[in-house]
Each structure stands twice: as structure tokens, then as C-alpha cells.
Motif scaffolding. Structure first.
Motif, mmCIF file in Angstrom:
data_model
loop_
_atom_site.group_PDB
_atom_site.id
_atom_site.type_symbol
_atom_site.label_atom_id
_atom_site.label_comp_id
_atom_site.label_asym_id
_atom_site.label_seq_id
_atom_site.Cartn_x
_atom_site.Cartn_y
_atom_site.Cartn_z
ATOM 1 N N LEU A 166 0.807 -1.215 0.000
ATOM 2 C CA LEU A 166 0.000 0.000 0.000
ATOM 3 C C LEU A 166 0.840 1.265 0.000
ATOM 4 O O LEU A 166 0.355 2.342 -0.350
ATOM 5 N N HIS A 167 2.108 1.152 0.429
ATOM 6 C CA HIS A 167 3.034 2.295 0.454
ATOM 7 C C HIS A 167 2.440 3.484 1.204
ATOM 8 O O HIS A 167 2.569 4.643 0.789
ATOM 9 N N LEU A 168 1.795 3.197 2.315
ATOM 10 C CA LEU A 168 1.169 4.278 3.080
ATOM 11 C C LEU A 168 2.201 5.259 3.612
ATOM 12 O O LEU A 168 1.906 6.450 3.781
ATOM 13 N N GLN A 169 3.407 4.764 3.905
ATOM 14 C CA GLN A 169 4.423 5.651 4.470
ATOM 15 C C GLN A 169 4.787 6.770 3.507
ATOM 16 O O GLN A 169 5.214 7.851 3.929
ATOM 17 N N ASP A 170 4.609 6.540 2.203
ATOM 18 C CA ASP A 170 4.933 7.581 1.224
ATOM 19 C C ASP A 170 3.977 8.761 1.338
ATOM 20 O O ASP A 170 4.327 9.886 0.974
ATOM 21 N N TRP A 171 2.766 8.507 1.782
ATOM 22 C CA TRP A 171 1.791 9.593 1.935
ATOM 23 C C TRP A 171 2.196 10.558 3.041
ATOM 24 O O TRP A 171 1.812 11.722 3.036
ATOM 25 N N PHE A 172 2.944 10.050 4.015
ATOM 26 C CA PHE A 172 3.259 10.844 5.197
ATOM 27 C C PHE A 172 4.735 11.208 5.295
ATOM 28 O O PHE A 172 5.145 11.860 6.248
ATOM 29 N N GLY A 173 5.522 10.756 4.348
ATOM 30 C CA GLY A 173 6.940 11.075 4.379
ATOM 31 C C GLY A 173 7.731 10.306 5.413
ATOM 32 O O GLY A 173 8.770 10.763 5.876
ATOM 33 N N GLY A 174 7.247 9.123 5.797
ATOM 34 C CA GLY A 174 7.979 8.296 6.752
ATOM 35 C C GLY A 174 7.148 7.946 7.965
ATOM 36 O O GLY A 174 5.917 8.019 7.948
ATOM 37 N N TYR A 175 7.849 7.591 9.036
ATOM 38 C CA TYR A 175 7.191 7.144 10.265
ATOM 39 C C TYR A 175 6.762 8.356 11.092
ATOM 40 O O TYR A 175 7.502 8.853 11.923
ATOM 41 N N THR A 176 5.566 8.840 10.840
ATOM 42 C CA THR A 176 5.021 9.946 11.614
ATOM 43 C C THR A 176 3.907 9.422 12.518
ATOM 44 O O THR A 176 3.438 8.293 12.366
#
Length: 763
Positions: free
Chosen positions: A348-358
Motif C-alpha cells: 500500500l506504500h502508506l508511508q509515502d503519503w506521510f513522508g515516513g514514520y510519523t
């Protein structure tokens, strides 16, 4: 319902909401404070949570047996809240006192992890159980106050469960993200105590308002609502409790026993899921100090919403064993589907939406994975409350207290059993599957008890089992279950243990290895990282020639320890939380110079700070290679109290060295860490091997140019040092700041203490 009665009930719900807020404040803050005495190992954490839950179970059971006979249960509730506030306010001082008693007591016990864990449990019970006993007593007491109408018991206790659990969720997220960060742990506990006192005052205010004289207009209807007024005033047993139980649910004694036992097993399953899901969740999160709070918040929010939904349904229809059975079947199926969701998160590459572990990213992945099944778990309590009380208000305290105690005891066993037995034996994936099968079994038996159910429901267990088997059959392998690092063809080590899941990947053509510990990359063997490990191993012995002993906190895969071992130090004590990492050191035998074969090495599976607290001999060298300070298991190794502990265990002419990361740390936090070390060790030099690695080296005496020249001379005479680090001029280039320049860089500012340590990962 009279307007004042409606306002009273809303007031009671608000009070129980606030009580839930304070309960989670205490749980999180007490776990954090216990770290300083017991450490951050899963064994230490489990003893604290176990003591907390034992108190809840005892309080629920004991008070549940007595509260139905009390004429003034709301007054009893108020005094319980006062008692909780008083005991909670004392807890920071009691936990602090343990810090001085625990080391000597634990060292006097026979050697072995069992005795150490037992001592932690005894101390935790002594300090925490009195307060948690009172916290556990609040549910049956408030149930007795609020659920006064037979026929509405399930709905009413469901509302109580909803608001209390919602309060717990709010308390959890505020404590994890706000209170600990801006107030500190001790002040956060005092805030919880203040909330309890506010709740007690609110309960007493409701009693006084109920006793207040009525106006002339209200007096005319007083005769028609005398029973309701008496209940509101806590002056007598509620009217519904004195009447016949004509509205009681028609449930057999055998079915009642089954509901109680099954709900106890449900507690085992729920906490087992929490252990499994937390371990898998950490693989996809930053494993920061707030990560567990976020996951637990979602877990509690799901429980609250499930309780709300079930309470709404029970307002409109009677609870049956069909409801209980259907919920269990649905939980089992959803629990397996959640494993699929975890396995497919990387795609899903969700981390790309937030720019990392936020925080937002971790909240989202917790929501999409954990929220659906916890809604169903939350729906169980109102249904069980309705079934087990048979909707009879006169036994609500007894029955709710008993069934809640059974569920809590099951939760204790589930937490310990899943963490210490099932996961090491079966692995994370298969433990989740086994718990799901238990849900299916409970649901199937419940539907068998429900003989009045529709014929179509008789096939529900078979359908749920078939769907679950299909979902299990297409599950991917258990290797990290969705980790971003799934190149199994390069896997040379993999093991899931009590505390950690460790995988080691190798790329032979690049002469490169890397370990993943609960999803976080550790011990890479690239050139920059190897220089870091070699400097950490070589520099302290070069500065302290002839050292008699050394202590290495965080053995990892042994590269720094093996490097230090080449200097012939007679005794090296190496400590690590993860036995799996120590075992994986065997595949790093070239890099760590086969340190596992050395008879000078003494390995200890323990929390580093806890080991240091109990240490009785001074060390000539103390080396600390903890993971990132934002990590939930390492933040306590970057505080003033920790450095004072280091100073107390360091020999007079000893050397202290610690790795401090440059990456993922805000510069203000980085300066604060350096300032905190300098506050204890004013003779300090900053080193760096480039990339993301820096180190503080501290001694009791100033590190003069003559001292450093002797270090470089010894380095030039040691062929292993020159092979690993280069000639003396290369080593000298690793010095980043001497004492004067370092002091200017650090500047004035705060030092980090145990009470206020909080590191947010920098983006």
C-alpha cells in the motif's frame, strides 16, 4: 424518565468517563516509572502489568460480592475515587523508594531469571495492587449505581463500559503524546490523582443535589417518583431491585456457567491478540515511545465503539447466546483477515503519503489493521453483562464483578501465555491463527447452547470455520508477516522469541549482512557502520590499557564486543535484551572475531540499565551501544540518572563511551543528550566516524594532548587496530570536538531526566 434523573445519569456517565481517563494515565505512567528500577524487558513489563491487572480482578470480585447490599453505593464510589487518588499520589515516591531497595534484595536471591522476575512481581504487587484494587472495584459499584432497572441491565452496563473505555482511550493518547512529553511522568500521575478527586467531588455533588429540597411545583409529583428519588439519593435499594424478576432472561444454569467461563477465555484471547498485534505492529512502526500508546488507543477506541453498538442493540432487543456466538465467530474470522492486512501493508506504500514514520502514519496503520476486530471484542461485554445478570438489577454488582474478574484473570494468563509460551513456540502468525480458532470454538459451543435459534444459524459455525480455513490457507509465510524486508532467498537467520523477532539477511557478492530486530534495521556491515563498531571496540581499551574488566551494554551481534576482546581484557560482561540477537551473532562470526567462543566473555540476557543498577563491582571500561533514543526500549539510556549510574559503577581511572546517533534526532535533542552527559562527565570528547555515527568518550581526568598522543602510539603498535581503523592520523581524524569546542557547541540549556525524557523521531 424525569429530567433530573436524566441529568443524574448523564453525570454518572461523565464521572465514569473521567475515571477511565485516570486509569490509563496510571497504567502508562507506572510502566514508565518502573523502567528505572526493573528495566524495559518484556519480563519486567509483564510483572508490572500483571500486578496492575491482578489488582483489577481482585477489586472487581471482592467489591462485586458486597456492593448489592449497600444502601449508598454512590457514596462508596466517591470514597473509592478518593482512595485511588491518595494511593496514586503516593506511587511515585514508593516506586522511587524501590530503586534503593530492589538491587540488594534481588542480588540476595538465587541466580536465575525466575527469581529476578518473581522479585519484580512482589515489589510491583506491594506498590501498585492497593490502588488497582480500588480501580477494579469501581466497575461493579458504578454498575450498582447506574443499572437500576431490570430489563435494561445489559444496555446500562454497556453504556458504562463505553464511557469508561472511551475515557481510557483518551487518557492513553493524551498520556503517550502530551502529558509525558510536557508534564513529566510524576506530574502526569498527580494529574490522574486530581482527576480522581474531581470525580469523587462530582459523585458527592450528585448525592447532595438529590437530597436538596424540592420546589412546590415539584412536590406534587413526588409521590409518583419516590422510588426513583430514593435511588438517585442513594438512600435505599432501587425499586427495580425489590420487585419480582419477571423480566429475567430465560437462560439455564449451565448456559450461565458457560457464558462466565467463555468470557474468561475471551480475556485470554483478547490479550493474546494484543501481544501478537503489538509485535507485528512494531514491525511497521518506528517503535518509538509513543507507538504502543497509539496502538493501545486504537484498541481501546474499538472496544468503546463496540460497547456503544451492543448497548444500542440491547435497548431494542434481548441478548441471546446467538449474539455471543456470532460475535465470537466473527472475531475469529476477522483476526485471520487482520493477518492478511498486515502482510499486505508494504504494497500500500502508506508511508509515502506521510513522508515516513510519523504519528499520523502510525495512527493510520493501527486503525486499518486493529480497529475492526476490537469493535467486535468491545461488543462482548454488554452482551455478557445482559446474559450473566439475566437482566436482573438486584444482582448487577455481584454478577458484573464476578464476570469482569474472570475476564481480567483470563487477560493476565493470555498476556503471559502468548508472550512467553505461544509466540516462542508457534511464532506470531500461528499464534494469531490459534487464538482465532479458540474464538471459533467458543462461538460454535454458544450456538449449540442456543436451542431456540433459527435453523439457518446451525450452519453458521461451519460457514465461519470454512471461511477461516480458506483465509488461513492463503496466508503468506510468517517471515515478518508484511515486513518491508522479505527477501527470503537471502535469509541466513530467522527466529521469533519472547521479546524480539530477529532476521539476518546476507548479500554475499557485496560482503554485506544486516539484522532486522522487530522490523528495525540493526548491525549493517557497510564500511561506515563497521568503522563505527571497530572504534567503539578499540578506543576504550586504547585509552585504558591493562583494563581488568569491561561492561558492554547492548551486545547486539557482537562486533564491538569482539573487537574489544582482541585487547585481552580478562573479563567482558556483555548485556543484551534479545537472546535471539545473541544467537544470531554466530552468523557474524567473521565480523565479531568469533567472540562467542571466547572464555573471557560473560553474556547476560537482561535490560542494560537494570543490570547496571544491580552490578556490585566497578568497571574499568563501560561501553554503551544502545539503539536510537526514540526507540521505546532505549530512551532510558540517555538520561541524567542513567549517566549518574554509569559514574557510580565506573572505576576511578575508567573510561566511558557511548554511541549517539546523528540521524533521526532533532538537533535540540542531540544537544540536550550531550549536555546531559557533560553535566555528569565534564571531561568529555566527541568523536565521529562519519555517516550517522557519533560517540561521547568521558573520563574523570581531562583528556590532555599527552594522553591522546599515548592513545595514538598504542594504536600504531597494534596491527589489529591499524587494520580495522587505519593509521594513527586516520584515527585522530575521528575526533570531532575536544572539551572546549564541545562546551561551546552544547551551550546552556536543560538536561534530560528520567521524569521528562521524551524523544520524538526527527523526520
Amino acid at each position: 424518565m424525569r429530567p433530573d434523573s436524566r441529568a443524574r445519569r448523564c453525570g454518572l456517565l461523565l464521572l465514569f468517563f473521567l475515571s477511565g481517563v485516570s486509569g490509563l494515565i496510571y497504567q502508562i505512567a507506572w510502566v514508565r516509572q518502573s523502567v528505572f528500577t526493573f528495566g524495559v524487558s518484556v519480563y519486567a513489563y509483564s510483572t508490572v502489568i500483571g500486578a496492575y491487572m491482578i489488582g483489577l480482578a481482585l477489586g472487581s470480585y471482592v467489591m462485586g460480592k458486597r456492593i448489592d447490599a449497600h444502601a449508598q453505593p454512590l457514596r462508596t464510589y466517591a470514597w473509592l475515587e478518593v482512595g485511588i487518588a491518595a494511593l496514586a499520589a503516593l506511587s511515585p515516591f514508593l516506586l522511587g523508594a524501590l530503586h534503593g531497595v530492589y538491587p540488594g534484595f534481588s542480588n540476595a536471591l538465587p541466580a536465575g531469571g525466575f527469581w529476578l522476575t518473581l522479585s519484580r512481581l512482589v515489589f510491583s504487587l506491594a506498590v501498585l495492587t492497593p490502588a488497582t484494587f480500588l480501580i477494579g472495584a469501581t466497575l461493579p459499584v458504578m454498575s450498582r449505581v447506574y443499572a437500576t432497572h431490570s430489563g435494561r441491565v445489559g444496555s446500562d452496563v454497556g453504556r458504562l463500559y463505553l464511557v469508561n473505555t472511551a475515557g481510557a482511550a483518551v487518557g492513553c493518547v493524551l498520556t503517550g503524546l502530551v502529558f509525558l512529553r510536557y508534564l513529566g511522568a510524576r506530574e502526569t500521575i498527580f494529574l490522574g490523582a486530581a482527576i480522581n478527586l474531581l470525580v469523587a467531588a462530582g459523585a458527592l455533588a450528585i448525592i447532595r443535589l438529590a437530597h436538596a429540597p424540592r420546589t412546590a411545583g415539584a412536590a406534587g409529583e413526588a409521590g409518583n417518583v419516590a422510588a426513583d428519588s430514593a435511588a438517585a439519593a442513594d438512600a435505599a435499594i432501587p425499586e427495580a431491585a425489590t420487585g419480582p424478576a419477571s423480566g429475567a432472561l430465560p437462560i439455564s444454569a449451565g448456559a450461565l456457567r458457560y457464558v462466565a467461563i467463555a468470557y474468561g477465555i475471551s480475556g485470554f484471547i483478547a490479550l493474546g491478540y494484543e501481544v501478537v498485534w503489538a509485535r507485528i505492529f512494531y514491525i511497521h512502526s518506528s517503535h518509538a515511545s509513543y507507538s504502543f500508546s497509539l496502538m493501545l488507543t486504537i484498541f481501546l477506541a474499538g472496544l468503546a465503539l463496540g460497547g456503544a453498538g451492543a448497548s444500542w442493540v440491547l435497548r431494542r432487543r434481548r441478548a441471546t447466546l446467538r449474539h455471543f456466538g456470532a460475535i465470537q465467530l466473527a472475531i475469529g474470522l476477522l483476526a485471520v483477515l487482520i493477518l492478511h492486512m498486515f502482510a499486505r501493508l508494504p504494497a500500500l506504500h502508506l508511508q509515502d503519503w506521510f513522508g515516513g514514520y510519523t504519528v499520523s502514519y502510525e495512527f493510520l496503520i493501527a486503525f486499518v489493521t486493529l480497529f475492526p476486530p476490537t469493535v467486535l471484542l468491545g461488543a462482548l461485554f454488554p452482551v455478557v453483562g445482559s446474559l450473566y445478570t439475566r437482566e436482573r438489577a438486584q444482582v448487577v454488582g455481584l454478577r458484573i464483578g464476578r464476570v469482569n474478574a474472570l475476564n481480567t484473570l483470563g487477560a493476565i494468563v493470555g498476556s503471559l501465555g502468548a508472550g512467553f509460551v505461544l509466540v516462542p513456540l508457534l511464532g506470531l502468525r500461528n499464534t494469531g491463527v490459534a487464538l482465532a480458532v479458540l474464538n471459533l470454538a467458543l462461538g460454535a459451543v454458544a450456538l449449540r447452547f442456543d436451542r431456540g435459534g433459527r435453523r439457518a444459524l446451525r450452519f453458521a459455525p461451519a460457514g465461519a470455520v470454512a471461511a477461516t480455513i480458506l483465509a488461513i490457507a492463503i496466508l503468506p509465510t510468517g517471515f515478518y508477516l508484511g515486513s518491508y524486508y522479505t527477501e527470503t532467498d537471502r535469509l541466513i537467520f530467522y527466529k521469533e522469541g519472547v521479546e524480539t523477532t530477529v532476521a539476518v539477511l546476507e548479500i554475499p557478492e557485496d560482503n554485506y549482512k544486516i539484522s532486522f530486530v522487530n522490523g528495525r534495521d540493526e548491525v549493517p556491515t557497510d564500511r561506515a557502520s563497521m568503522s563505527a563498531f571497530r572504534l567503539l571496540g578499540h578506543l576504550p581499551p586504547l585509552m585504558r590499557p591493562g583494563a581488568r574488566n569491561a561492561l558492554v551494554l547492548s551486545f547486539g551481534n557482537g562486533i564491538a564486543t569482539g573487537t574489544m576482546n582482541t585487547h585481552g581484557i580478562p573479563v567482558i560482561d556483555a548485556v543484551d535484551l534479545s537472546p535471539e540477537m545473541i544467537e544470531a551473532a554466530a552468523v557474524y562470526h567473521e565480523e565479531n572475531y568469533e567472540v562467542l567462543e571466547s572464555d573471557r566473555l560473560r553474556l547476560h540476557v537482561e535490560d542494560g540499565r537494570n543490570f547496571l543498577l544491580r552490578a556490585e563491582e566497578p568497571y574499568d571500561i563501560i561501553s554503551v551501544d544502545a539503539t536510537h533514543p526514540a526507540n521505546a526500549s532505549s530512551w532510558a539510556l540517555f538520561t541524567s540518572e542513567f549517566y549518574q549510574l554509569i559514574e557510580s559503577r565506573l572505576a576511578e581511572d575508567g573510561v566511558f563511551m557511548q554511541w549517539i546517533p546523528i540521524h533521526g534526532v532533532r538537533e535540540d535533542d542531540y544537544r540536550d543528550i550531550l549536555r546531559t552527559v557533560w553535566d555528569v562527565f565534564p571531561n568529555m570528547v566527541l568523536w565521529t566516524t562519519g555517516s550517522t555515527h557519533s560517540y561521547v568518550v568521558a573520563t574523570r581526568e581531562p583528556m590532555s594532548s599527552a594522553v591522546m598522543q599515548s592513545v595514538f602510539t598504542r594504536a600504531a603498535a597494534n596491527p589489529i587496530v591499524t587494520r580495522d581503523l587505519g593509521p594513527p592520523e586516520t584515527i585522530a581524524g575521528y575526533m570531532a570536538m575536544a572539551e572546549t569546542d564541545l562546551t561551546d557547541y552544547i551551550g546552556r540549556g536543560p538536561v534530560i531526566t528520567d521524569n521528562d525524557a521524551f524523544f520524538m523521531p526527527a523526520r
